[in-house]
Design an enzyme around this catalytic site. Structure first.
Site, PDB file in Angstrom:
ATOM      1  N   GLU A 292     -33.854  52.314 -63.004  1.00 22.52           N
ATOM      2  CA  GLU A 292     -32.456  51.957 -62.794  1.00 22.52           C
ATOM      3  C   GLU A 292     -31.511  52.907 -63.541  1.00 22.52           C
ATOM      4  OE1 GLU A 292     -32.382  47.743 -63.777  1.00 22.52           O
ATOM      5  OE2 GLU A 292     -33.162  47.222 -61.794  1.00 22.52           O
ATOM      6  N   ASP A 371     -38.845  40.776 -60.064  1.00 20.39           N
ATOM      7  CA  ASP A 371     -37.792  40.699 -61.069  1.00 20.39           C
ATOM      8  C   ASP A 371     -37.343  39.260 -61.329  1.00 20.39           C
ATOM      9  OD1 ASP A 371     -35.895  41.444 -62.862  1.00 20.39           O
ATOM     10  OD2 ASP A 371     -34.485  42.276 -61.403  1.00 20.39           O
ATOM     11  N   GLU A 399     -30.819  34.457 -65.078  1.00 17.00           N
ATOM     12  CA  GLU A 399     -30.177  35.343 -64.101  1.00 17.00           C
ATOM     13  C   GLU A 399     -30.354  34.861 -62.664  1.00 17.00           C
ATOM     14  OE1 GLU A 399     -31.503  39.396 -64.338  1.00 17.00           O
ATOM     15  OE2 GLU A 399     -30.278  40.041 -62.648  1.00 17.00           O
TER      16      GLU A 399
HETATM   17  C1  BDP Z   1     -32.741  42.990 -63.778  1.00 11.80           C
HETATM   18  C2  BDP Z   1     -31.318  42.851 -64.175  1.00 11.80           C
HETATM   19  C3  BDP Z   1     -30.752  44.071 -64.818  1.00 11.80           C
HETATM   20  C4  BDP Z   1     -31.685  44.540 -65.931  1.00 11.80           C
HETATM   21  C5  BDP Z   1     -33.045  44.768 -65.366  1.00 11.80           C
HETATM   22  C6  BDP Z   1     -34.080  45.082 -66.427  1.00 11.80           C
HETATM   23  O1  BDP Z   1     -30.578  42.525 -63.022  1.00 11.80           O
HETATM   24  O2  BDP Z   1     -29.481  43.731 -65.299  1.00 11.80           O
HETATM   25  O3  BDP Z   1     -31.209  45.701 -66.521  1.00 11.80           O
HETATM   26  O4  BDP Z   1     -33.514  43.606 -64.747  1.00 11.80           O
HETATM   27  O5  BDP Z   1     -34.890  44.209 -66.718  1.00 11.80           O
HETATM   28  O6  BDP Z   1     -33.235  41.701 -63.658  1.00 11.80           O
HETATM   29  O7  BDP Z   1     -34.137  46.181 -66.934  1.00 11.80           O
END
Ligand code: BDP
Length: 685
Positions: A292, A371, A399
């Site tokens: 990401e 996730d 989340e």
């Molecule tokens: C996702 C989230 C994001 C996090 C990412 C992570 O949406 O904000 O940065 O995981 O775990 O669930 O790195």
């Protein structure tokens, strides 16, 4: 307004009979060595006793024979402690464990609280206070407790501007306006809360390390961080930091962050050395790399083992570790490409590296392959990498599970995951035995939980979400415990021992995840949330996006074929599970659409068609929120009014939003399929 102290809000014990029985055991506190940390533990006990029993024990350190009776606290091996403890007992106490027992010696009533380390003592103190609050019989007290896993760490996704990524309970207690907060009071109370659950590590900054946070590992911030570390140290908790892999460029002014570059290696060695001058027991680094938009070793054509090991070598001389996240996938995927499957990414990236990581590297793996969805299968990396230290990552912050507006107790889900038998070393190869290190005899294994707290007055936004934090700590301490037990204890410590309160809240907690799943995304579907903030229904919000999170619904069928004939994801599991997950009939129904592409007319085990199940599930789930509300309303007058009202408010919102989920998702399916609800409830064509 003053914040609450959750399960540490001590109430006065009113039971005269019990008070009279325990007073002799607690009227004095004797510490066998006047060490700063042990004294702090004794003060913690003293405060607890003052609030619960209204007494004011004196902490004594004079020579033991002058001591009359009460609680004796000290480290194993000390002469005084040895009078009470046999060799067999002593051998049973591990590094962070403790022993608490009552003895009657020369007609003195004594409680002995002993441990190998200061952290064992502080854990023991909280256990003792809790036992007293739960009115345990002291005359037969005899416990030895050791944490099963070495690493029990909370991850904060706190940013230095004070915001919290995926935080639903206010702002950061650590940072604001690009600075570390000056007042440490709340941090100390937080340390107390965590220690009372058995946590032993904390990462205070977000895994996405951007802006000022990159500079946390420099003298600009280290003096203040050392003060924070000292507070946590008092409570047996080590400080860790998330780092940006490209720090040598950002901070060091180097032209590269290549992990094999001698200049980069030297830069990290120097940086680590300096960190330890400020924080001598610094835990280590948490790293989100090549994920990401975060930089990582792939940028330089190096492997994640190259990256992690380089940092690990720098940390090794000081006893530090590298916690390397396995959440690595291509977030710029093409939805038209039906062959790539995000679920496979973590395994594809890391399985080939098994055995290549140094001993002080731990791979931190999200519980499922995607996730933190409301339901996912266990990540196949558990049991897939026998020669690698592993931690399981849970998301305490909600989340994807209602963002602390919906009640969603996560202990039940976590327990199912931990009890999953991977079969990697034959029957009995449970996830819990992998992450506590016992299955493969590994030292650095454990639990990571993404924090759900902020500076709100009840810490967690939803008062009942405190149970998730409590449960995370308690399961990390002992994954063999039943969640029912853990939840019960939380209720008793938080709300007292009214029978109805216990019964109703326990029902609410234990059923809430199941209910949430029913009205949102049952059958392992996931990802029907609004993009970005991830709250509320949006059936195709992620369907044509690059994030690789598809259900691929069309007018005939839904779900992704992840079998060995489909994307091949099931091939990442041990053959036992591969066979089960591959077979639509054998696949656990709650994961059906995760593993299979299923026609809406397919009949489930109950005989219902898939589409009818969808409709029913959403109606049942939304209806059951009424039961949650009713159970809570029945407690009116039995619960602190502020808490009662706050939870009532949230339950009301939950009901409204559950109806929205129900109607949006059901209408979506009705329009897609044209198949009417047998019960005539889904009416929007
Ligand atoms: C996702 C989230 C994001 C996090 C990412 C992570 O949406 O904000 O940065 O995981 O775990 O669930 O790195």
């Amino acid at each position: 307004t003053q914040y609450t102290m959750c399960w540490l809000d001590y109430k006065r014990c009113e039971d005269e009979n019990y008070i009279n029985k325990v007073l002799p055991f607690i009227s004095n506190i004797y510490i066998v060595e006047n060490n700063y940390y042990i004294r702090n533990a004794a003060l913690e006990l003293k405060e607890g006793l003052r609030s619960v029993f209204g007494i004011d024990p004196i902490i004594q350190t004079n020579s033991y024979p002058d001591f009359k009776q009460g609680t004796v606290i000290g480290k194993l091996g000390n002469d005084v402690m040895e009078r009470f403890i046999s060799k067999t007992e002593r051998d049973k106490v591990a590094d962070e464990g403790f022993l608490i027992k009552s003895v009657t010696n020369d007609s003195k009533s004594i409680i002995v609280l002993a441990a190998k380390s200061e952290s064992g003592i502080i854990y023991g103190v909280f256990e003792l206070i809790n036992r007293l609050r739960l009115k345990s019989d002291l005359s037969s007290l005899n416990i030895i407790e050791n944490p099963k896993a070495a690493l029990r760490i909370i991850n904060h996704w706190d940013n230095m501007d004070g915001s919290i990524e995926r935080g639903y309970a206010g702002d950061s207690i650590f940072f604001s306006n690009g600075r570390i907060k000056k007042s440490l009071k709340r941090i100390k109370d937080y340390a107390r809360l965590l220690a009372s659950t058995g946590i032993n590590g904390i990462v205070i900054n977000n895994v996405n390390v951007r802006g000022k946070a990159v500079w946390l590992i420099t003298p600009k911030f280290l003096p203040q961080l050392s003060e924070i570390a000292e507070i946590f140290r008092l409570y047996g908790i080590k400080l860790y930091l998330s780092i940006n892999f490209a720090s040598p460029i950002y901070i060091g002014g180097l032209s590269t962050a290549d992990p094999l570059d001698p200049g980069v290696i030297r830069w990290w060695q120097d940086t680590v050395k300096m960190i330890y001058t400020y924080i001598p027991d610094f835990g280590g680094f948490l790293v989100k790399a090549d994920s990401e938009f975060n930089p990582g070793p792939y940028v330089y054509g190096r492997s994640h083992a190259d990256g992690a090991n380089m940092l690990a070598k720098a940390l090794l001389p000081y006893g530090g570790i590298v916690i390397w996240r396995a959440f690595v996938y291509n977030c710029l995927q093409d939805w038209r490409d039906t062959k790539t499957d995000r679920a496979k990414a973590a395994y594809d990236n890391f399985k080939p590296l098994d055995g290549k990581f140094l001993d002080n590297v731990v791979l931190q793996i999200k519980y499922g392959p995607m996730d933190f969805q409301v339901r996912e299968p266990v990540s196949p990396l558990f049991g897939g990498m026998e020669k690698t230290n592993q931690m399981i990552e849970f998301q305490i912050t909600q989340e994807y599970t209602g963002q602390q507006i919906h009640l969603c107790y996560l202990g039940t889900l976590w327990k199912e995951i931990l009890e999953f038998d991977t079969y990697c070393k034959g029957e009995g190869s449970y996830v819990k035995r992998i992450v506590d290190g016992s299955l493969f005899g590994r030292k650095y294994c454990g639990f990571a939980g993404v924090s759900n707290i902020g500076n709100s007055i009840n810490w967690t936004g939803h008062d009942l979400a405190q149970a998730n934090l409590w449960t995370f700590g308690r399961l990390a301490w002992d994954p063999d415990r039943s969640v029912e037990d853990i939840a019960k204890e939380w209720i008793l410590l938080t709300f007292g021992d009214d029978k109805k309160v216990l019964e109703n809240i326990l029902w609410m907690l234990l059923n809430s995840h199941r209910i949430y799943e029913k009205y949102t995304t049952p059958l392992g579907l996931g990802w029907m949330v609004n993009p970005g903030h991830h709250y509320g229904p949006n059936p195709e919000g992620y369907e044509y996006s690059k994030w690789g999170t598809y259900h691929r619904a069309d007018t005939k069928a839904i779900g992704v074929d992840r079998t060995s004939k489909g994307t091949g994801y099931t091939l990442q599991y041990h053959s036992h599970w591969q066979e089960i997950f591959d077979d639509m009939e054998k696949c656990p129904e709650e994961l059906l659409l995760f593993f299979h592409r299923v026609p809406y007319t397919h009949r489930l085990k109950s005989g219902k068609t898939l589409i009818q199940f969808m409709y029913d599930s959403h109606f049942e789930g939304a209806d059951e929120v009424d039961v949650l509300i009713q159970k809570w309303e029945e407690l009116k007058g039995k619960i602190d009014e502020n808490i009662f009202n706050r939870v009532s408010e949230r339950l009301k919102m939950q009901k409204e939003h559950a109806i929205e989920w129900r109607d949006v998702i059901n209408t979506y399916f009705y329009r897609k399929t044209g198949i009417p609800d047998e019960k005539g409830r889904v009416i929007y064509p």
